[in-house]
Design a protein around this motif. Structure first.
Motif, PDB file in Angstrom:
ATOM      1  N   LEU A  86       0.832  -1.205   0.000  1.00 29.33           N
ATOM      2  CA  LEU A  86       0.000   0.000   0.000  1.00 29.33           C
ATOM      3  C   LEU A  86       0.869   1.258   0.000  1.00 29.33           C
ATOM      4  O   LEU A  86       0.598   2.215  -0.737  1.00 29.33           O
ATOM      5  CB  LEU A  86      -0.954  -0.002   1.193  1.00 29.33           C
ATOM      6  N   HIS A  87       1.935   1.263   0.794  1.00 23.71           N
ATOM      7  CA  HIS A  87       2.862   2.403   0.794  1.00 23.71           C
ATOM      8  C   HIS A  87       3.456   2.614  -0.601  1.00 23.71           C
ATOM      9  O   HIS A  87       3.528   3.732  -1.087  1.00 23.71           O
ATOM     10  CB  HIS A  87       3.999   2.195   1.799  1.00 23.71           C
ATOM     11  N   VAL A  88       3.889   1.519  -1.231  1.00 23.98           N
ATOM     12  CA  VAL A  88       4.479   1.630  -2.564  1.00 23.98           C
ATOM     13  C   VAL A  88       3.460   2.168  -3.563  1.00 23.98           C
ATOM     14  O   VAL A  88       3.764   3.051  -4.364  1.00 23.98           O
ATOM     15  CB  VAL A  88       5.059   0.272  -3.035  1.00 23.98           C
ATOM     16  N   LEU A  89       2.236   1.661  -3.511  1.00 29.73           N
ATOM     17  CA  LEU A  89       1.209   2.138  -4.433  1.00 29.73           C
ATOM     18  C   LEU A  89       0.941   3.625  -4.245  1.00 29.73           C
ATOM     19  O   LEU A  89       0.780   4.361  -5.222  1.00 29.73           O
ATOM     20  CB  LEU A  89      -0.086   1.335  -4.257  1.00 29.73           C
ATOM     21  N   GLY A 147       4.349  16.443  -0.913  1.00 34.35           N
ATOM     22  CA  GLY A 147       4.163  15.139  -1.541  1.00 34.35           C
ATOM     23  C   GLY A 147       5.477  14.396  -1.680  1.00 34.35           C
ATOM     24  O   GLY A 147       5.563  13.203  -1.390  1.00 34.35           O
ATOM     25  N   LEU A 148       6.534  15.095  -2.108  1.00 37.16           N
ATOM     26  CA  LEU A 148       7.855  14.470  -2.237  1.00 37.16           C
ATOM     27  C   LEU A 148       8.403  14.064  -0.878  1.00 37.16           C
ATOM     28  O   LEU A 148       8.997  12.989  -0.731  1.00 37.16           O
ATOM     29  CB  LEU A 148       8.832  15.417  -2.943  1.00 37.16           C
ATOM     30  N   GLU A 149       8.203  14.916   0.116  1.00 37.25           N
ATOM     31  CA  GLU A 149       8.669  14.574   1.466  1.00 37.25           C
ATOM     32  C   GLU A 149       7.914  13.361   2.003  1.00 37.25           C
ATOM     33  O   GLU A 149       8.488  12.509   2.674  1.00 37.25           O
ATOM     34  CB  GLU A 149       8.504  15.775   2.405  1.00 37.25           C
ATOM     35  N   THR A 153       9.511   9.847   3.272  1.00 35.15           N
ATOM     36  CA  THR A 153       9.169   9.296   4.588  1.00 35.15           C
ATOM     37  C   THR A 153       8.654   7.869   4.463  1.00 35.15           C
ATOM     38  O   THR A 153       9.048   6.988   5.231  1.00 35.15           O
ATOM     39  CB  THR A 153       8.124  10.192   5.288  1.00 35.15           C
ATOM     40  N   ARG A 154       7.789   7.615   3.500  1.00 32.47           N
ATOM     41  CA  ARG A 154       7.261   6.257   3.289  1.00 32.47           C
ATOM     42  C   ARG A 154       8.380   5.291   2.902  1.00 32.47           C
ATOM     43  O   ARG A 154       8.437   4.175   3.404  1.00 32.47           O
ATOM     44  CB  ARG A 154       6.178   6.259   2.208  1.00 32.47           C
ATOM     45  N   ALA A 155       9.242   5.718   1.984  1.00 38.21           N
ATOM     46  CA  ALA A 155      10.349   4.855   1.554  1.00 38.21           C
ATOM     47  C   ALA A 155      11.259   4.529   2.743  1.00 38.21           C
ATOM     48  O   ALA A 155      11.642   3.366   2.938  1.00 38.21           O
ATOM     49  CB  ALA A 155      11.138   5.513   0.428  1.00 38.21           C
ATOM     50  N   ALA A 156      11.587   5.529   3.542  1.00 36.35           N
ATOM     51  CA  ALA A 156      12.448   5.314   4.707  1.00 36.35           C
ATOM     52  C   ALA A 156      11.783   4.375   5.715  1.00 36.35           C
ATOM     53  O   ALA A 156      12.451   3.525   6.319  1.00 36.35           O
ATOM     54  CB  ALA A 156      12.787   6.648   5.368  1.00 36.35           C
ATOM     55  N   LEU A 158      10.038   1.932   5.082  1.00 36.99           N
ATOM     56  CA  LEU A 158      10.164   0.571   4.552  1.00 36.99           C
ATOM     57  C   LEU A 158      11.626   0.149   4.437  1.00 36.99           C
ATOM     58  O   LEU A 158      11.936  -0.886   3.852  1.00 36.99           O
ATOM     59  CB  LEU A 158       9.485   0.467   3.179  1.00 36.99           C
ATOM     60  N   GLY A 159      12.533   0.956   4.985  1.00 33.81           N
ATOM     61  CA  GLY A 159      13.955   0.636   4.932  1.00 33.81           C
ATOM     62  C   GLY A 159      14.605   1.005   3.610  1.00 33.81           C
ATOM     63  O   GLY A 159      15.697   0.541   3.298  1.00 33.81           O
ATOM     64  N   GLY A 160      13.938   1.853   2.845  1.00 33.98           N
ATOM     65  CA  GLY A 160      14.442   2.210   1.527  1.00 33.98           C
ATOM     66  C   GLY A 160      14.737   3.680   1.399  1.00 33.98           C
ATOM     67  O   GLY A 160      14.908   4.393   2.390  1.00 33.98           O
ATOM     68  N   ARG A 161      14.777   4.127   0.147  1.00 30.68           N
ATOM     69  CA  ARG A 161      15.067   5.532  -0.126  1.00 30.68           C
ATOM     70  C   ARG A 161      14.325   5.980  -1.390  1.00 30.68           C
ATOM     71  O   ARG A 161      13.895   5.152  -2.187  1.00 30.68           O
ATOM     72  CB  ARG A 161      16.566   5.752  -0.257  1.00 30.68           C
ATOM     73  N   PHE A 162      14.241   7.297  -1.532  1.00 31.50           N
ATOM     74  CA  PHE A 162      13.591   7.903  -2.696  1.00 31.50           C
ATOM     75  C   PHE A 162      14.553   8.904  -3.311  1.00 31.50           C
ATOM     76  O   PHE A 162      15.196   9.683  -2.609  1.00 31.50           O
ATOM     77  CB  PHE A 162      12.296   8.605  -2.278  1.00 31.50           C
ATOM     78  N   GLU A 163      14.647   8.875  -4.628  1.00 34.25           N
ATOM     79  CA  GLU A 163      15.508   9.814  -5.340  1.00 34.25           C
ATOM     80  C   GLU A 163      14.739  10.383  -6.523  1.00 34.25           C
ATOM     81  O   GLU A 163      14.038   9.657  -7.230  1.00 34.25           O
ATOM     82  CB  GLU A 163      16.761   9.081  -5.841  1.00 34.25           C
ATOM     83  N   LEU A 164      14.882  11.678  -6.717  1.00 29.89           N
ATOM     84  CA  LEU A 164      14.268  12.351  -7.860  1.00 29.89           C
ATOM     85  C   LEU A 164      15.387  13.044  -8.617  1.00 29.89           C
ATOM     86  O   LEU A 164      16.131  13.849  -8.044  1.00 29.89           O
ATOM     87  CB  LEU A 164      13.237  13.379  -7.386  1.00 29.89           C
TER      88      LEU A 164
END
Length: 186
Positions: A86-89, A147-149, A153-156, A158-164
């Motif tokens: 759900l977080h990923v979606l 929205g980007l933040e 936060t969601r990626a973190a 889940l133990g991950g990261r987000f890059e744009l």
């Protein structure tokens, strides 16, 4: 939440027909997202993202945007928990919305891949577009960055990261998560 606010507004007589219609459509979209993430018929993350892609497709077409889809064979069987899915979606949905609303993209690409790194297996979900990118978005459509933040936060969580990033004529939003093929994560 959407339905609670809608009911409250209706009870006070403060909502017009357009507002009610928009709120009901938003609530239906949220319900579909929840079903996609938790449905027994959706076994893998790729299936869940594919379902979201098909739900967004008609709206993207109305906005003048086409889509492409690429899945790496190693990513086909990645499974996350229903909550993580759900977080990923929600992250993917936000990336697509940003591409069209702020970037004015006419083409949105989805790519799901899995790579083995020194730190373990990683699942990468990319949403790329041919829009103008975040730096060139018009002030009228540029958001506050919340929205980007939220995606970060969601990626973190889940133990991950987000890059744009912006490369040539494309904006690429990448969500990278720890992954175990064929087993549940988070």
């Amino acid at each position: 939440t959407h339905l609670s606010l809608l009911l409250s507004g209706l009870q006070r007589g403060k909502l017009g027909d357009d507002e009610v219609r928009d709120a009901v459509q938003l609530s239906m979209a949220e319900l579909r997202l929840l079903l996609d993430a938790r449905s027994p018929s959706t076994e893998t993350l790729v299936e869940a993202i594919s379902n979201l892609r098909h739900r967004l497709e008609p709206r993207l077409q109305l906005a003048g945007a086409s889509t492409s889809w690429q899945v790496d064979d190693k990513a086909e069987h990645a499974i996350l928990s229903a909550e993580a899915t759900l977080h990923v979606l929600r992250m993917v949905q936000e990336c697509v919305t940003n591409a069209v609303r702020h970037g004015r993209a006419s083409q949105v690409g989805y790519r799901v891949s899995r790579a083995d790194t020194a730190g373990g297996a990683e699942l990468c979900i990319e949403v790329s577009d041919n829009g103008c990118g975040p730096d060139e978005a018009s002030p009228a459509t540029r958001g506050s960055g919340a929205g980007l933040e939220n995606i970060r936060t969601r990626a973190a969580a889940l133990g991950g990261r987000f890059e744009l990033k912006r490369t040539d004529a494309r904006t690429i939003a990448t969500i990278t998560l720890p992954a175990v093929s064929g087993s549940s994560t988070n």
